[in-house]
Design a protein around this motif. Structure first.
Motif, short mmCIF file in Angstrom:
data_model
loop_
_atom_site.label_atom_id
_atom_site.label_comp_id
_atom_site.label_asym_id
_atom_site.label_seq_id
_atom_site.Cartn_x
_atom_site.Cartn_y
_atom_site.Cartn_z
N MET A 1 86.31 59.36 35.23
CA MET A 1 85.61 58.74 34.11
C MET A 1 86.53 58.71 32.90
N THR A 2 86.83 57.55 32.42
CA THR A 2 87.81 57.42 31.33
C THR A 2 87.43 56.26 30.45
N SER A 3 87.86 56.34 29.21
CA SER A 3 87.65 55.24 28.28
C SER A 3 88.95 54.52 27.97
N SER A 4 89.90 54.66 28.84
CA SER A 4 91.20 54.02 28.64
C SER A 4 91.04 52.53 28.58
N SER A 5 91.96 51.90 27.82
CA SER A 5 91.93 50.45 27.71
C SER A 5 92.84 49.78 28.72
N THR A 6 93.39 50.54 29.66
CA THR A 6 94.23 49.95 30.70
C THR A 6 93.41 48.96 31.51
N PRO A 7 93.89 47.74 31.72
CA PRO A 7 93.11 46.74 32.44
C PRO A 7 92.70 47.23 33.82
N VAL A 8 91.44 46.99 34.14
CA VAL A 8 90.91 47.36 35.44
C VAL A 8 90.20 46.15 36.01
N SER A 9 90.50 45.81 37.22
CA SER A 9 89.89 44.64 37.84
C SER A 9 88.40 44.87 38.07
N TRP A 17 80.30 59.15 41.65
CA TRP A 17 78.91 59.62 41.73
C TRP A 17 78.42 60.20 40.42
N SER A 18 79.24 61.03 39.76
CA SER A 18 78.82 61.66 38.51
C SER A 18 78.62 60.62 37.42
N ALA A 19 79.46 59.59 37.39
CA ALA A 19 79.31 58.54 36.39
C ALA A 19 78.03 57.74 36.61
N LYS A 20 77.66 57.53 37.88
CA LYS A 20 76.41 56.83 38.17
C LYS A 20 75.20 57.64 37.67
N VAL A 21 75.28 58.96 37.82
CA VAL A 21 74.19 59.82 37.34
C VAL A 21 74.10 59.74 35.82
N ILE A 22 75.26 59.77 35.15
CA ILE A 22 75.28 59.64 33.69
C ILE A 22 74.66 58.31 33.26
N LEU A 23 75.06 57.23 33.94
CA LEU A 23 74.53 55.91 33.59
C LEU A 23 73.02 55.87 33.78
N PHE A 24 72.53 56.49 34.85
CA PHE A 24 71.09 56.53 35.10
C PHE A 24 70.38 57.29 33.99
N ALA A 25 70.98 58.40 33.54
CA ALA A 25 70.39 59.18 32.44
C ALA A 25 70.35 58.36 31.16
N ILE A 190 68.84 65.69 33.46
CA ILE A 190 69.90 64.84 34.02
C ILE A 190 71.08 64.79 33.05
N ILE A 191 70.79 64.67 31.76
CA ILE A 191 71.87 64.67 30.75
C ILE A 191 72.62 65.99 30.79
N GLY A 192 71.89 67.11 30.87
CA GLY A 192 72.53 68.41 30.91
C GLY A 192 73.38 68.60 32.15
N PHE A 193 72.94 68.02 33.26
CA PHE A 193 73.67 68.18 34.52
C PHE A 193 74.88 67.27 34.60
N ALA A 194 74.73 66.03 34.16
CA ALA A 194 75.76 65.02 34.41
C ALA A 194 76.79 64.89 33.30
N PHE A 195 76.35 65.02 32.04
CA PHE A 195 77.29 64.81 30.94
C PHE A 195 78.30 65.95 30.87
N PRO A 196 79.57 65.62 30.64
CA PRO A 196 80.57 66.69 30.48
C PRO A 196 80.35 67.44 29.16
#
Length: 487
Positions: A1-9, A17-25, A190-196
């Motif tokens: 999980m990154t906020s880098s501006s490097t182009p990603v297709s 999986w953890s990012a999907k849980v964060i998004l769901f929260a 969910i926020i407590g579990f998934a968010f870093p």
């Protein structure tokens, strides 16, 4: 999980999986806060009868609107300084406390206070959750997921009245507030579990003078927009004292921000053309959207004879267009790495739709009205979340929360002031007719009044489309932002 501006297709980027849980929260939090803005509307008559407070009924809505609006900049800044995990959890707890207490209210005054508490949590839920997406989604892919945010917000906003009506009829109005509890508890854990865990800040210097001045200014302006002409007559001193207090406090806020080392809203951001334009366009879209659509149910019920439930169902056509374009626009921006054409086209679609609504007739076929609502939804879905993205791209990454809260704040203020202004126009037109006109020709008079309201709204949205032509596109913003972050 990154906020880098490097182009990603777009074809290769995938959330783990953890990012999907964060998004769901995040989506759960946004749905919870957005739904509560409308779910109460259906229950207002029942609440007024039960608590014997018809005269104070507008304050149930105003209390929530006031606190949820004025707290936006504070949440945005605190999220940037302290991290968003614990702040979002705190917002959930405040929202739940306000929900439970609102369900327990025994008087209309108690309910007003508890709704204000609920609004403090609700405003924080929205702005912190939206900003959180930017912490773990790369810049080049962010629009895809902010499109889902727009879809969740639209779905919750329009589902609220139907859910509210069902709950009132089957379980009673207090369950409108209790229903938030299981959803909120789920989101909290969910926020407590998934968010870093956020990094510990070395030293936090909160802009207390700026916070006090901006909160005072926004409170006075929201109250001015909410009560002028209804609770406080226009020819009394009250509205103008509120307006003067709001503008004076805002002037003090501007002066204070120039000298604080960690300002609540860095004025230097407004030197960035795209940030300033994103804020201005959001304000115009807020005026056009809420200021006009809020009066459409009056046409459907008082001119066409629809029931409240049936008039609410008509807004589903607006929802269809909004949901479709929120998702499609986000995916398209992720593939092309260009966004500028979407607010231009979206604002023009809104202008076209409002222009067509300004020609409403008493007997216009409903299929034509439904088609215009779909068109309006397409324009809103193409515009709203893209403006959050453009504002975020225009400032350094560490100020994401401030950028998000500022755009959200100006859209909310635009909507609030738009409803007040168009309400004043509506009341003035109705008052301009003779007593006989109002009694015997009310439908024709309402249609004539709405023609003016929709036409004014179309002018605001057209102004938004003109402003959108001067936005910088994504590759320019990403390059400059990388330089700002390195500097």
């Amino acid at each position: 999980m990154t906020s880098s501006s490097t182009p990603v297709s777009a074809s290769t980027f995938r959330l783990d999986w953890s990012a999907k849980v964060i998004l769901f929260a995040i989506l759960s939090s946004i749905f919870l806060a957005a739904m509560d803005q409308t779910v109460v509307s259906t229950a207002l008559p029942t609440i007024a009868r039960d608590l014997h407070g018809l005269a104070k009924l507008p304050w149930i809505v105003t209390a929530y609107l006031l606190t949820s609006t004025v707290c936006l900049p504070v949440y945005g800044k605190l999220g940037d300084l302290l991290g968003r995990k614990y702040l979002l959890q705190s917002a959930v707890l405040l929202f739940l406390a306000g929900s439970v207490l609102s369900g327990q209210a025994q008087t209309i005054d108690e309910l007003m206070v508890f709704r204000a508490l609920q609004g403090i949590g609700g405003g924080g839920l929205l702005v912190t959750a939206i900003a959180s997406i930017s912490d773990f989604i790369p810049i080049t892919q962010r629009s895809r997921y902010q499109g889902l945010v727009g879809a969740a917000f639209g779905l919750a906003t329009l589902a609220g009245p139907f859910l509210g009506g069902f709950i009132v009829e089957t379980m009673g109005w207090r369950w409108i507030f209790y229903i938030n509890v299981p959803i909120g508890i789920f989101a909290f854990f969910i926020i407590g579990f998934a968010f870093p865990k956020p990094k510990t800040a070395e030293k936090v210097r909160m802009d207390v003078p700026g916070t006090v001045l901006l909160t005072t200014s926004l409170s006075a302006l929201v109250l001015f927009a909410s009560v002028s002409g209804t609770v406080l007559p226009w020819d009394s001193a009250g509205p103008w004292l509120l307006l003067a207090a709001g503008l004076s406090a805002f002037g003090g806020f501007i002066r204070s921000e120039r000298h604080h080392p960690e300002p609540l809203l860095p004025l230097a951001f407004f030197r960035f053309r795209t940030f300033s334009l994103s804020v201005i366009i959001s304000f115009f879209v807020g005026v056009a959207m809420l200021g006009s659509v809020s009066f459409l149910p009056i046409y459907l019920q008082d001119v066409r004879g629809f029931s409240p439930t049936a008039s609410g169902l008509e807004l589903l056509f607006l929802l269809l267009g909004m949901l479709a374009m929120s998702v499609l626009t986000g995916r398209r921006i992720s593939r092309t790495q260009r966004y500028r054409e979407f607010p231009i086209a979206g604002a023009l679609l809104i202008t076209l739709a409002l222009g067509l609504l300004s020609m409403l007739g008493q007997h216009m076929p409903m299929w034509r009205i439904d088609a215009v609502l779909v068109l309006l939804g397409l324009g809103l879905g193409t515009t709203m979340q893209v403006l959050v993205l453009s504002a975020q791209l225009a400032v350094p990454h560490r100020h994401l929360g401030v950028a998000t809260s500022t755009v959200t704040l100006f859209r909310s203020m635009g909507g609030t002031l738009g409803v007040a202004a168009f309400g004043a126009v509506f009341s003035a037109f109705l008052a301009g007719g003779s007593h006989g006109d109002v009694q015997e020709g009310a439908p024709a008079l309402i249609v004539q009044t709405l023609h003016t309201d929709f036409l004014i709204a179309a002018l605001f949205s057209f102004a938004a489309s003109v402003c959108a032509w001067f936005l910088e596109d994504m590759h320019v913003l990403v390059k400059r932002r990388d330089a700002l972050d390195r500097g």
